[in-house]
Motif scaffolding. Structure first.
Motif, PDB file in Angstrom:
ATOM      1  N   ASN A 133       0.811  -1.211   0.000  1.00  0.00           N
ATOM      2  CA  ASN A 133       0.000   0.000   0.000  1.00  0.00           C
ATOM      3  C   ASN A 133       0.854   1.275   0.000  1.00  0.00           C
ATOM      4  N   TYR A 134       2.075   1.156  -0.516  1.00  0.00           N
ATOM      5  CA  TYR A 134       2.960   2.302  -0.779  1.00  0.00           C
ATOM      6  C   TYR A 134       3.533   2.965   0.464  1.00  0.00           C
ATOM      7  N   PHE A 135       3.445   2.315   1.608  1.00  0.00           N
ATOM      8  CA  PHE A 135       4.146   2.831   2.784  1.00  0.00           C
ATOM      9  C   PHE A 135       5.636   2.591   2.578  1.00  0.00           C
ATOM     10  N   VAL A 136       6.439   3.551   2.999  1.00  0.00           N
ATOM     11  CA  VAL A 136       7.889   3.484   2.851  1.00  0.00           C
ATOM     12  C   VAL A 136       8.493   3.296   4.237  1.00  0.00           C
ATOM     13  N   GLU A 137       9.399   2.326   4.351  1.00  0.00           N
ATOM     14  CA  GLU A 137      10.043   2.106   5.650  1.00  0.00           C
ATOM     15  C   GLU A 137      10.984   3.263   5.966  1.00  0.00           C
ATOM     16  N   ILE A 138      10.932   3.721   7.215  1.00  0.00           N
ATOM     17  CA  ILE A 138      11.827   4.795   7.659  1.00  0.00           C
ATOM     18  C   ILE A 138      12.490   4.389   8.976  1.00  0.00           C
ATOM     19  N   LYS A 139      13.592   5.049   9.289  1.00  0.00           N
ATOM     20  CA  LYS A 139      14.297   4.783  10.540  1.00  0.00           C
ATOM     21  C   LYS A 139      13.557   5.451  11.700  1.00  0.00           C
ATOM     22  N   LYS A 140      13.700   4.853  12.859  1.00  0.00           N
ATOM     23  CA  LYS A 140      13.054   5.399  14.062  1.00  0.00           C
ATOM     24  C   LYS A 140      13.438   6.865  14.273  1.00  0.00           C
ATOM     25  N   GLU A 141      14.717   7.177  14.036  1.00  0.00           N
ATOM     26  CA  GLU A 141      15.163   8.562  14.279  1.00  0.00           C
ATOM     27  C   GLU A 141      14.607   9.553  13.257  1.00  0.00           C
ATOM     28  N   ASP A 142      14.012   9.049  12.172  1.00  0.00           N
ATOM     29  CA  ASP A 142      13.416   9.939  11.175  1.00  0.00           C
ATOM     30  C   ASP A 142      11.922  10.186  11.413  1.00  0.00           C
ATOM     31  N   LEU A 143      11.369   9.595  12.479  1.00  0.00           N
ATOM     32  CA  LEU A 143       9.963   9.852  12.819  1.00  0.00           C
ATOM     33  C   LEU A 143       9.819  11.289  13.311  1.00  0.00           C
ATOM     34  N   PRO A 144       8.641  11.884  13.103  1.00  0.00           N
ATOM     35  CA  PRO A 144       8.420  13.232  13.653  1.00  0.00           C
ATOM     36  C   PRO A 144       8.554  13.206  15.179  1.00  0.00           C
ATOM     37  N   PRO A 145       9.018  14.309  15.767  1.00  0.00           N
ATOM     38  CA  PRO A 145       9.246  14.338  17.218  1.00  0.00           C
ATOM     39  C   PRO A 145       7.998  13.987  18.037  1.00  0.00           C
ATOM     40  N   ARG A 146       6.811  14.332  17.540  1.00  0.00           N
ATOM     41  CA  ARG A 146       5.592  14.109  18.327  1.00  0.00           C
ATOM     42  C   ARG A 146       4.917  12.764  18.026  1.00  0.00           C
ATOM     43  N   PHE A 147       5.549  11.941  17.186  1.00  0.00           N
ATOM     44  CA  PHE A 147       4.969  10.623  16.885  1.00  0.00           C
ATOM     45  C   PHE A 147       4.822   9.823  18.177  1.00  0.00           C
ATOM     46  N   PRO A 148       3.618   9.275  18.434  1.00  0.00           N
ATOM     47  CA  PRO A 148       3.400   8.530  19.684  1.00  0.00           C
ATOM     48  C   PRO A 148       3.978   7.114  19.603  1.00  0.00           C
ATOM     49  N   LEU A 149       5.187   6.951  20.110  1.00  0.00           N
ATOM     50  CA  LEU A 149       5.888   5.661  20.048  1.00  0.00           C
ATOM     51  C   LEU A 149       5.249   4.622  20.960  1.00  0.00           C
ATOM     52  N   ASN A 154       9.331  -1.839  16.369  1.00  0.00           N
ATOM     53  CA  ASN A 154      10.733  -1.709  15.964  1.00  0.00           C
ATOM     54  C   ASN A 154      10.908  -1.537  14.450  1.00  0.00           C
ATOM     55  N   VAL A 155       9.784  -1.426  13.729  1.00  0.00           N
ATOM     56  CA  VAL A 155       9.816  -1.133  12.292  1.00  0.00           C
ATOM     57  C   VAL A 155       8.810  -0.006  12.060  1.00  0.00           C
ATOM     58  N   PHE A 156       9.223   0.985  11.250  1.00  0.00           N
ATOM     59  CA  PHE A 156       8.383   2.171  11.090  1.00  0.00           C
ATOM     60  C   PHE A 156       8.158   2.492   9.612  1.00  0.00           C
ATOM     61  N   TYR A 157       6.960   2.999   9.327  1.00  0.00           N
ATOM     62  CA  TYR A 157       6.571   3.311   7.951  1.00  0.00           C
ATOM     63  C   TYR A 157       5.934   4.685   7.871  1.00  0.00           C
ATOM     64  N   TYR A 158       5.949   5.217   6.640  1.00  0.00           N
ATOM     65  CA  TYR A 158       5.445   6.548   6.357  1.00  0.00           C
ATOM     66  C   TYR A 158       4.670   6.505   5.022  1.00  0.00           C
ATOM     67  N   LEU A 159       3.619   7.295   4.942  1.00  0.00           N
ATOM     68  CA  LEU A 159       2.871   7.417   3.685  1.00  0.00           C
ATOM     69  C   LEU A 159       2.393   8.853   3.513  1.00  0.00           C
ATOM     70  N   ASP A 160       2.603   9.402   2.307  1.00  0.00           N
ATOM     71  CA  ASP A 160       2.023  10.683   1.934  1.00  0.00           C
ATOM     72  C   ASP A 160       0.675  10.348   1.289  1.00  0.00           C
ATOM     73  N   VAL A 161      -0.432  10.697   1.944  1.00  0.00           N
ATOM     74  CA  VAL A 161      -1.750  10.240   1.476  1.00  0.00           C
ATOM     75  C   VAL A 161      -2.203  10.916   0.188  1.00  0.00           C
ATOM     76  N   ASN A 162      -1.507  11.984  -0.221  1.00  0.00           N
ATOM     77  CA  ASN A 162      -1.920  12.677  -1.442  1.00  0.00           C
ATOM     78  C   ASN A 162      -1.193  12.181  -2.688  1.00  0.00           C
ATOM     79  N   GLN A 163      -0.276  11.266  -2.519  1.00  0.00           N
ATOM     80  CA  GLN A 163       0.479  10.786  -3.696  1.00  0.00           C
ATOM     81  C   GLN A 163      -0.267   9.673  -4.400  1.00  0.00           C
TER      82      GLN A 163
END
Length: 163
Positions: A133-149, A154-163
């Protein structure tokens, strides 16, 4: 079989707790309890009032799946509580896909442009699902500061919903 997705509120807490804890503890042996997830007893405060939402998938009136969105920034949210009961998984009913589509549609309609999620590396099928579903794996340190961990993730993903 009749399948539908609807918004959940606190009246569904018990059903949700049963669904989610069974999958976490019995199926995947994740050492997590209801005490670790107080949000499941406070769906309206934790998810809805802050601008996110919580949805459930029902088959013939039984809660068989869930997905939630925590809005943690003006234009960003975290996908949480993505679960589908074992016997309802797979392509036939496509419940996980439909739940994710409802969440993305909600994001697009509510100005949430970026969504993030954390998962556990033992959940291989979940990881494949997000990648499809087009989520891209990212490193933990690349998460936004306010992301609720969550501690277990131990694996993190990101998606731009407008793409």
């Amino acid at each position: 079989m009749k399948m539908g997705i609807q918004q959940l509120d606190n009246t569904y807490s018990e059903e949700l707790i049963n669904l989610i804890l069974t999958i976490q503890q019995k199926e995947f042996n994740v050492p997590i309890t209801i005490e670790d997830q107080p949000d499941l007893k406070e769906i309206e405060i934790f998810y809805i009032e802050s601008g996110g939402n919580f949805w459930g998938a029902f088959v013939d009136g039984e809660l068989v799946g869930s997905i939630a969105l925590v809005k943690f920034d003006a234009r960003a949210g975290a996908v949480r509580k993505m679960f589908v009961k074992k016997e309802f998984r797979g392509k036939e009913l496509n419940i996980a896909q439909k739940l994710l589509e409802v969440l993305i549609f909600f994001c697009r309609n509510n100005g949430i442009e970026k969504i993030y999620l954390g998962t556990v590396n033992i959940l291989k099928a979940a990881m494949r699902f997000y990648e499809r579903n087009y989520f891209v794996e990212i490193k933990k340190e690349d998460l936004p500061p306010r992301f609720p961990l969550m501690n277990a993730d131990n694996v993190f993903y990101y998606l731009d919903v407008n793409q």
